[in-house]
Design a protein around this motif. Sequence first.
Motif, PDB file in Angstrom:
ATOM      1  N   ASN A 179     -14.191 -19.625  -0.145  1.00  0.00           N
ATOM      2  CA  ASN A 179     -15.250 -19.721  -1.031  1.00  0.00           C
ATOM      3  C   ASN A 179     -15.749 -17.697  -0.303  1.00  0.00           C
ATOM      4  OD1 ASN A 179     -17.079 -20.137   0.261  1.00  0.00           O
ATOM      5  ND2 ASN A 179     -18.262 -21.033  -1.411  1.00  0.00           N
ATOM      6  N   VAL A 181     -12.279 -24.356 -10.503  1.00  0.00           N
ATOM      7  CA  VAL A 181     -14.231 -23.718 -11.523  1.00  0.00           C
ATOM      8  C   VAL A 181     -15.317 -24.530 -10.851  1.00  0.00           C
ATOM      9  CG1 VAL A 181     -14.560 -24.747 -13.411  1.00  0.00           C
ATOM     10  CG2 VAL A 181     -12.327 -24.426 -13.425  1.00  0.00           C
ATOM     11  N   PHE A 188     -16.870 -18.333 -10.928  1.00  0.00           N
ATOM     12  CA  PHE A 188     -15.913 -18.684 -11.756  1.00  0.00           C
ATOM     13  C   PHE A 188     -16.163 -19.887 -12.448  1.00  0.00           C
ATOM     14  CE2 PHE A 188     -14.090 -15.583  -8.584  1.00  0.00           C
ATOM     15  CZ  PHE A 188     -13.839 -14.873  -9.309  1.00  0.00           C
ATOM     16  N   VAL A 191      -8.233 -20.200 -10.017  1.00  0.00           N
ATOM     17  CA  VAL A 191      -9.648 -20.749 -10.103  1.00  0.00           C
ATOM     18  C   VAL A 191      -8.501 -22.326 -10.189  1.00  0.00           C
ATOM     19  CG1 VAL A 191     -11.650 -21.546 -10.828  1.00  0.00           C
ATOM     20  CG2 VAL A 191     -10.757 -19.311 -10.477  1.00  0.00           C
TER      21      VAL A 191
END
Length: 108
Positions: free
Chosen positions: A26, A44, A84, A106
């Motif tokens: 990330n 997500v 996201f 995602v």
Amino acid sequence: MTGMSMAPSGTAGQSTSAQAGAAATNSVAIKDFAFAPATVTVPVGTTVTWTNSDQDPHTVTATESGSPLRSPTMNNGATYKYTFTKAGRYDYLCTIHPFMTGTVVVTP
């Protein structure tokens, strides 16, 4: 399934593994006029952080019109975070150096 759409930034959900050749992270470094890794895959609800390690300013801007993925100009050491909330493919570039491109995938 119901997901949380406004979860605060945190460390939940960071235990992912690399799949399908894309980095499972990330964090994206902006270094040597490139986004590294160029493609990240996250679930997500994940917040991705970009950090500018170059001396030149850069941006993170979605290539799709109307997308909220749009950082201010980031100088050396600056970061930009985006959470996201919907599955999909998000292509982006640096508006100052449009040859710099990246993708966030995602997953649901």
